[in-house]
Write a protein that holds these residues in place. Sequence first.
Motif, mmCIF file in Angstrom:
data_model
loop_
_atom_site.group_PDB
_atom_site.id
_atom_site.type_symbol
_atom_site.label_atom_id
_atom_site.label_comp_id
_atom_site.label_asym_id
_atom_site.label_seq_id
_atom_site.Cartn_x
_atom_site.Cartn_y
_atom_site.Cartn_z
ATOM 1 N N UNK A 32 -0.716 9.814 6.643
ATOM 2 C CA UNK A 32 -0.523 9.582 5.207
ATOM 3 C C UNK A 32 -0.029 8.160 4.962
ATOM 4 N N UNK A 33 -0.481 7.606 3.853
ATOM 5 C CA UNK A 33 -0.011 6.279 3.457
ATOM 6 C C UNK A 33 1.479 6.337 3.143
ATOM 7 N N UNK A 34 2.136 5.174 3.242
ATOM 8 C CA UNK A 34 3.582 5.140 3.026
ATOM 9 C C UNK A 34 3.946 5.634 1.629
ATOM 10 N N UNK A 35 3.163 5.223 0.620
ATOM 11 C CA UNK A 35 3.528 5.618 -0.739
ATOM 12 C C UNK A 35 3.405 7.125 -0.922
ATOM 13 N N UNK A 36 2.479 7.761 -0.172
ATOM 14 C CA UNK A 36 2.334 9.219 -0.265
ATOM 15 C C UNK A 36 3.550 9.924 0.315
ATOM 16 N N UNK A 37 4.107 9.376 1.378
ATOM 17 C CA UNK A 37 5.320 9.959 1.962
ATOM 18 C C UNK A 37 6.491 9.833 0.995
ATOM 19 N N UNK A 38 6.595 8.658 0.363
ATOM 20 C CA UNK A 38 7.657 8.455 -0.627
ATOM 21 C C UNK A 38 7.454 9.410 -1.801
ATOM 22 N N UNK A 39 6.224 9.506 -2.275
ATOM 23 C CA UNK A 39 5.922 10.390 -3.404
ATOM 24 C C UNK A 39 6.272 11.843 -3.074
ATOM 25 N N UNK A 40 5.931 12.285 -1.866
ATOM 26 C CA UNK A 40 6.188 13.666 -1.473
ATOM 27 C C UNK A 40 7.682 13.966 -1.466
ATOM 28 N N UNK A 41 8.472 13.050 -0.934
ATOM 29 C CA UNK A 41 9.917 13.286 -0.879
ATOM 30 C C UNK A 41 10.534 13.241 -2.277
ATOM 31 N N UNK A 42 10.090 12.276 -3.081
ATOM 32 C CA UNK A 42 10.612 12.196 -4.451
ATOM 33 C C UNK A 42 10.208 13.430 -5.256
ATOM 34 N N UNK A 43 8.992 13.915 -5.062
ATOM 35 C CA UNK A 43 8.527 15.096 -5.779
ATOM 36 C C UNK A 43 9.404 16.296 -5.477
ATOM 37 N N UNK A 44 9.799 16.450 -4.210
ATOM 38 C CA UNK A 44 10.663 17.566 -3.818
ATOM 39 C C UNK A 44 12.041 17.433 -4.472
ATOM 40 N N UNK A 45 12.533 16.204 -4.572
ATOM 41 C CA UNK A 45 13.836 15.986 -5.193
ATOM 42 C C UNK A 45 13.784 16.257 -6.703
ATOM 43 N N UNK A 46 12.695 15.800 -7.331
ATOM 44 C CA UNK A 46 12.540 15.980 -8.770
ATOM 45 C C UNK A 46 12.522 17.461 -9.128
ATOM 46 N N UNK A 47 11.963 18.289 -8.233
ATOM 47 C CA UNK A 47 11.895 19.735 -8.482
ATOM 48 C C UNK A 47 13.288 20.337 -8.636
ATOM 49 N N UNK A 48 14.301 19.707 -8.039
ATOM 50 C CA UNK A 48 15.662 20.219 -8.141
ATOM 51 C C UNK A 48 16.495 19.512 -9.197
ATOM 52 N N UNK A 88 6.339 -2.566 -3.941
ATOM 53 C CA UNK A 88 4.980 -2.180 -4.311
ATOM 54 C C UNK A 88 4.670 -0.752 -3.876
ATOM 55 N N UNK A 89 5.135 -0.374 -2.693
ATOM 56 C CA UNK A 89 4.917 0.993 -2.201
ATOM 57 C C UNK A 89 5.623 1.999 -3.107
ATOM 58 N N UNK A 90 6.855 1.683 -3.476
ATOM 59 C CA UNK A 90 7.612 2.565 -4.375
ATOM 60 C C UNK A 90 6.905 2.654 -5.724
ATOM 61 N N UNK A 91 6.407 1.508 -6.210
ATOM 62 C CA UNK A 91 5.749 1.499 -7.516
ATOM 63 C C UNK A 91 4.511 2.384 -7.507
ATOM 64 N N UNK A 92 3.752 2.374 -6.423
ATOM 65 C CA UNK A 92 2.574 3.236 -6.328
ATOM 66 C C UNK A 92 2.964 4.714 -6.347
ATOM 67 N N UNK A 93 4.045 5.040 -5.676
ATOM 68 C CA UNK A 93 4.515 6.430 -5.661
ATOM 69 C C UNK A 93 4.951 6.854 -7.057
ATOM 70 N N UNK A 94 5.659 5.973 -7.754
ATOM 71 C CA UNK A 94 6.132 6.289 -9.105
ATOM 72 C C UNK A 94 4.965 6.400 -10.078
ATOM 73 N N UNK A 95 3.952 5.545 -9.899
ATOM 74 C CA UNK A 95 2.769 5.616 -10.770
ATOM 75 C C UNK A 95 2.051 6.952 -10.594
#
Length: 232
Positions: A2-18, A40-47
């Motif tokens: 997985x791309x780095x931004x996808x890993x960041x997105x996945x972890x943030x998504x789990x946190x947002x759920x709580x 830039x990686x973080x920005x892609x995850x947030x987008x």
Amino acid sequence: MAAKYELVMKELSAEIAGMRAGDQLPTEQQLAARFNVSSMTVRRALEALTHAKRIVGIRGKGTFVAEPALTKRMTLASFTESMRAAGRTARAEVLSAGIAPASADVADGLGLESAASVYTVERLRFGDDTPLSIDRSQLPAELFPNLLGNDLTGSLYEILRRRYDVHLTRASSRVAAVLPTEREAELLGITADQPCLRVVARGSLGDGRVVEVTRSIYRGDLYELLIEPEDT
């Protein structure tokens, strides 16, 4: 892998759920340091999370957990009924209300003679305390005497049923994606580059006569429209 931004997105998504709607996320710089990645990686995850309507960015304030999107079926159900189904309290703030001769387009849409009197009611609609839409409703004055004397902060359809014994049985709707005007963005509490849904809906009587046309602007970040196929 997985791309780095996808890993960041996945972890943030789990946190947002709580988290709760309205909770603020750390800044891009803080997240970049935490995940040891570039901004830039973080920005892609947030987008990606913004596109999925999990978060919403407010210019000059930060990024926040979004309200769950509200779904409205494309039926004649009123805004009030849709909010009730979502467990929210609906209310409206009347922005303007008046009576005037109909323009040629309005008269044609309502099947009226040229310059017949028409009510125009513009309201800002809320779900709980969150502004969700701006509605501009037009109705023939001859059918609804003293309409403006009613409390217009609730359901307009309910007023038509209770006061005038008018039951709208059929509606057509036309939907388009638009950007809000500066005034609309200010009323809805969004930025002018936030996409919205414009819906032009027509309510009619059992005999097919159109007696209500409402043009609405819905917040695209908090509202979605469900279109279901008719039975065949």
